[in-house]
Design an enzyme around this catalytic site. Sequence first.
Site, PDB file in Angstrom:
ATOM      1  N   GLY A  34       0.825  -1.200   0.000  1.00  0.00           N
ATOM      2  CA  GLY A  34       0.000   0.000   0.000  1.00  0.00           C
ATOM      3  C   GLY A  34       0.857   1.247   0.000  1.00  0.00           C
ATOM      4  N   PRO A  35       0.222   2.417  -0.141  1.00  0.00           N
ATOM      5  CA  PRO A  35       0.972   3.673  -0.215  1.00  0.00           C
ATOM      6  C   PRO A  35       1.729   3.954   1.086  1.00  0.00           C
ATOM      7  CG  PRO A  35      -1.369   3.996  -0.724  1.00  0.00           C
ATOM      8  CD  PRO A  35      -1.224   2.609  -0.226  1.00  0.00           C
ATOM      9  N   PRO A  36       2.729   4.844   1.027  1.00  0.00           N
ATOM     10  CA  PRO A  36       3.495   5.174   2.228  1.00  0.00           C
ATOM     11  C   PRO A  36       2.597   5.826   3.281  1.00  0.00           C
ATOM     12  CG  PRO A  36       4.476   6.184   0.272  1.00  0.00           C
ATOM     13  CD  PRO A  36       3.184   5.587  -0.152  1.00  0.00           C
ATOM     14  N   GLY A  37       2.970   5.648   4.534  1.00  0.00           N
ATOM     15  CA  GLY A  37       2.270   6.340   5.615  1.00  0.00           C
ATOM     16  C   GLY A  37       0.889   5.800   5.927  1.00  0.00           C
TER      17      GLY A  37
ATOM     18  N   GLY B 193       0.443   2.967   7.719  1.00  0.00           N
ATOM     19  CA  GLY B 193       0.463   2.173   8.951  1.00  0.00           C
ATOM     20  C   GLY B 193       1.082   0.789   8.813  1.00  0.00           C
ATOM     21  N   LYS B 194       1.795   0.522   7.720  1.00  0.00           N
ATOM     22  CA  LYS B 194       2.357  -0.814   7.527  1.00  0.00           C
ATOM     23  C   LYS B 194       3.431  -1.103   8.588  1.00  0.00           C
ATOM     24  CE  LYS B 194       3.534   0.064   3.232  1.00  0.00           C
ATOM     25  NZ  LYS B 194       3.004   1.442   3.103  1.00  0.00           N
ATOM     26  N   THR B 195       4.366  -0.160   8.718  1.00  0.00           N
ATOM     27  CA  THR B 195       5.446  -0.390   9.679  1.00  0.00           C
ATOM     28  C   THR B 195       4.907  -0.441  11.092  1.00  0.00           C
ATOM     29  OG1 THR B 195       6.827   0.905   8.224  1.00  0.00           O
ATOM     30  CG2 THR B 195       7.702   0.439  10.404  1.00  0.00           C
TER      31      THR B 195
ATOM     32  N   SER C  39      -4.982   3.647 -17.714  1.00  0.00           N
ATOM     33  CA  SER C  39      -6.246   4.170 -17.210  1.00  0.00           C
ATOM     34  C   SER C  39      -6.502   5.630 -17.573  1.00  0.00           C
ATOM     35  CB  SER C  39      -6.347   3.953 -15.701  1.00  0.00           C
ATOM     36  OG  SER C  39      -5.374   4.718 -15.045  1.00  0.00           O
TER      37      SER C  39
ATOM     38  N   LYS D 187      -8.122   5.994  -6.241  1.00  0.00           N
ATOM     39  CA  LYS D 187      -8.497   7.051  -7.188  1.00  0.00           C
ATOM     40  C   LYS D 187      -9.619   7.906  -6.626  1.00  0.00           C
ATOM     41  CE  LYS D 187      -6.807   4.638 -11.203  1.00  0.00           C
ATOM     42  NZ  LYS D 187      -7.088   3.734 -12.304  1.00  0.00           N
TER      43      LYS D 187
HETATM   44  P1  ADP Z   1       4.122   2.988   6.338  1.00  0.00           P
HETATM   45  O1  ADP Z   1       4.986   1.945   6.955  1.00  0.00           O
HETATM   46  O2  ADP Z   1       2.880   2.424   5.693  1.00  0.00           O
HETATM   47  O3  ADP Z   1       4.816   3.941   5.447  1.00  0.00           O
HETATM   48  P2  ADP Z   1       3.937   3.985   9.043  1.00  0.00           P
HETATM   49  O4  ADP Z   1       3.596   2.728   9.765  1.00  0.00           O
HETATM   50  O5  ADP Z   1       5.330   4.489   9.141  1.00  0.00           O
HETATM   51  O6  ADP Z   1       3.515   3.864   7.520  1.00  0.00           O
HETATM   52  O7  ADP Z   1       2.915   5.098   9.517  1.00  0.00           O
HETATM   53  C1  ADP Z   1       3.218   6.480   9.593  1.00  0.00           C
HETATM   54  C2  ADP Z   1       2.666   7.046  10.873  1.00  0.00           C
HETATM   55  O8  ADP Z   1       1.260   7.027  10.867  1.00  0.00           O
HETATM   56  C3  ADP Z   1       3.086   6.277  12.106  1.00  0.00           C
HETATM   57  O9  ADP Z   1       3.368   7.178  13.138  1.00  0.00           O
HETATM   58  C4  ADP Z   1       1.871   5.449  12.445  1.00  0.00           C
HETATM   59  O10 ADP Z   1       1.813   5.145  13.807  1.00  0.00           O
HETATM   60  C5  ADP Z   1       0.740   6.336  12.006  1.00  0.00           C
HETATM   61  N1  ADP Z   1      -0.453   5.586  11.573  1.00  0.00           N
HETATM   62  C6  ADP Z   1      -0.671   5.047  10.345  1.00  0.00           C
HETATM   63  N2  ADP Z   1      -1.879   4.463  10.276  1.00  0.00           N
HETATM   64  C7  ADP Z   1      -2.453   4.634  11.489  1.00  0.00           C
HETATM   65  C8  ADP Z   1      -3.719   4.258  12.053  1.00  0.00           C
HETATM   66  N3  ADP Z   1      -4.635   3.590  11.349  1.00  0.00           N
HETATM   67  N4  ADP Z   1      -3.960   4.598  13.321  1.00  0.00           N
HETATM   68  C9  ADP Z   1      -3.043   5.285  14.054  1.00  0.00           C
HETATM   69  N5  ADP Z   1      -1.855   5.689  13.594  1.00  0.00           N
HETATM   70  C10 ADP Z   1      -1.541   5.364  12.316  1.00  0.00           C
END
Ligand code: ADP
Length: 692
Positions: A266-269, A271-273, A590, A633
Amino acid sequence: MSRLNVVNCNRTIDSQYIMKFFSSKPEGSDQDQIVADLRHRLQDASLPAAVSAIASQELDVLAKINPSSAEFTIGLTYIDYLLSLPWNRKTEDNLDIVRAERLLNANHFGLQRIKERVLEHLAVKVLRMNRQVRLLVIDDEEIARKNLSHVLTKEGYEVVTAPDAEAGLRELDAAEFDVILTDLRMGKVSGMELLETARKRHADARVIIVTGFATVPSAIEAMRKGAFHYITKPYKLDEVRDTVKQALEKRAMLSNTKGTVLCFAGPPGTGKTSLGRAIAQALGRKFSRISLGGMKDEADIRGHRRTYVGAKPGRVIEEIRRAETSNPVLMLDELDKIGSDFKGDPASALLEVLDPEQNRSFLDHYLDAPFDLSGVMFIVTANMLDTIPDPLRDRMEVIEFSGYSQEEKTEIASRFLVPKQIREKGLSPNRISFTPDALETIIREYTREAGIRNLERRIATICRKIAKESLDRGPDHRVTVMPAAVEQYLGRRKFHFEVIEEQDRVGVATGLVRTETGGDIIFVEAAKMKGTKELIITGSLGDVMRESAQAALSYIRSRAVAFGLADDFFEHQDIHIHVPSGAVQKDGPSAGIAMAMAILSLLTGRPIRRDVALSGEITLTGRVLPVAGIREKILAARRARVSVVVLPAKNRADVEELPPDAVQGITIELIDSVADAAAIALVQPGRAAGSA
Ligand code: ADP
């Protein structure tokens, strides 16, 4: 000189021995002392026998070579490294799923479907680990059944017995068994027939033939039909025990091969990490990350051979060493960004790491001794799945993360990001608050992303500034951040482009595309000029996008009259299609429908509604084919305040799957053809531009 080189290159390897070695001038007695120390450490460390033998051999060599030679340092560093690895050290898993669920919820807002998938994955792991192994013993002699049952029950297995093959098959149909031990000759159905049926119906169960009528041909036949082993009576009990154990090991490997590695895409940010971290926390395991992005060499993964100065272990082994346990949660980030100029085959190197059949004895080139990675829980992340080789994808259970809507972002910001930043900056939660409007302003005007990374950064910036103010104004300083204050803290707004602020224009269509960072809107511009039937395409477009432009023009030419155009409109003209933001590489089919709209608008003079965004692949006959990334989208369309999204009718299922709040404020029009799209997107003749 070479000695120093070694140390510089192996910055990650430091130990009291090496420090001691370099702080004093190496002399014979020092060398003896160092070797003796290492021997003690080796005795105390519980290394696997094979590794211990390797280390011991190396020590023998070390004792004999000149301590000021490069070889001595290389050998010393190597043994020290072997000793520093957690060969048999594991953390105990916490397998309480209810607690795991609580922890995932405590750290993350929403993501319901994803959390469920993760918990299911963990539950399967727990069940697998806790399930008692079940064996089925089939023999027509009661004494043989009793004997085997007694011995195997003592090993901790659950044993069910059956006096003939028919009864055995009934047991097999009723419940799952891991290993079947069957006689060959009994009743109407022979052991060989049972073997065949069992292999067909219960492919996972391993079958061991135990018989007093062993012949070479029957043994060969049994193996050919898929028996795991063939034991002749009278047998030794140890032989049976060991064979069952081997069969179970093989079975565990096979049942583990698929879907054991989680892949968060999925896109950055999004919540994957942080979800990976939460999983590690829930299981009570250590957490480590390796970024695969830009890796250019197999040695980054598998290490360098020890034979050359500056050799290093690979990142996987290095992270295990840092984690100090052999079963951490190890996140491999950006699988889709492995350098395209990678030396060697990244897929095969990674398979060795990820595939349970291979990773039990993972061979790092530097270690030169197999390390068991099967206890590691791997989580792979990627922005896009398209570029991941199939053999790797087959081994992974993919869980897709999508971007957040404005409402979700506001919710996450107020519940998680703001409290976290207030805490981190040492502020008092009772004195600082952000109004929902202020958060919305930050999201809309200072970020443009699918995830919430930049949002978190902006909130962090504001909290930092408030922290400084608090120092100046004293501890009673109270702040409620409102929209007006946002500009004061963050400066002029960064993004103010919203389609509704624009005029309807001739020859400019709004397209929706999926990018690595989520979804985005693009503008497709078309212009015509006197010329000689040339189609000019600019804006760093990939081949697929260029072909879409050609298909759009050809279709319109073939239907010129139906669209009210002169048959030969292209005879004395050139048409130029441009997609601005040229520095960004764009591709994918697309944008076809948006291109068709831009050309049609240009040729008919009918402006395109600026609040309409389109996505769809087109064919030469004007049909519109489905596209991927619908949710991303639509989120992008909402971010840009588009009010009508035109999508292929064949994407109906994707649209219906979206939760109602994801499409809030947006009208979705599903279409089958370019003509349908034109009826919606082009301003009706006779209506003024801008009045759509
Ligand atoms: P990714 O690994 O997808 O790039 P991160 O896990 O680094 O994203 O998430 C970025 C920030 O957003 C982190 O501080 C994370 O805790 C927060 N975050 C992302 N999704 C959620 C969520 N659903 N609820 C609470 N915090 C979230």
